[in-house]
Design a protein around this motif. Sequence first.
Motif, short mmCIF file in Angstrom:
data_model
loop_
_atom_site.label_atom_id
_atom_site.label_comp_id
_atom_site.label_asym_id
_atom_site.label_seq_id
_atom_site.Cartn_x
_atom_site.Cartn_y
_atom_site.Cartn_z
N HIS A 4 52.23 5.56 36.48
CA HIS A 4 52.08 6.44 37.63
C HIS A 4 53.42 6.94 38.17
N THR A 5 54.49 6.21 37.93
CA THR A 5 55.79 6.67 38.43
C THR A 5 56.43 7.70 37.50
N MET A 10 54.32 13.12 40.33
CA MET A 10 55.18 12.12 40.98
C MET A 10 56.64 12.49 40.82
N LYS A 14 59.32 13.16 43.86
CA LYS A 14 60.61 12.48 43.94
C LYS A 14 61.77 13.48 43.94
N THR A 75 55.48 9.64 48.55
CA THR A 75 55.77 8.74 47.44
C THR A 75 55.17 7.37 47.71
N LEU A 78 51.42 7.39 47.20
CA LEU A 78 51.03 7.44 45.79
C LEU A 78 51.41 6.18 45.02
#
Length: 147
Positions: A4-5, A10, A14, A75, A78
């Motif tokens: 997920h990162t 995402m 970021k 962030t 999520l």
Amino acid sequence: MPVHTRSRPMLWIKALHIVFVVTWFAGLFYLPRLFIYHAESDNAAVRAQLQVMQRRLLGITHIGGALALTFGIWTLILVPSYLHQGWLHAKLALVLGLVAYHAYLAHLVKQFGEDRNTRSSRWLRVFNEVPALFLIAIVLLVVLKPT
């Protein structure tokens, strides 16, 4: 690294967080410099121009700070697992310190706008270094992620 990162949305979040952190810090670094110039000037026209610059830069700083915080919070929504990491708690405490610093900058813009500054240029020079200390600490926490 968790899947997920690394997802494309995402990464965009970021990236935008970083862009607006840079925007925010530009104001946090430069507003005190304008205060120094203002405090050292005896020229009414120069001081009036600096007041305009301070107000405008404060507006940009508000936008950068609000969007940096928005994308940072997004962030965390999520990736809530970040909230279980000690380094993030320290980073968030430092971010709260930056928010307080930002609020004090707004107070100083108002004081300078009303020609009520009580701070010396020497004090303002020291005050100008504060966000650099926050930035160093935050970057070290984010990159090194100490436990």
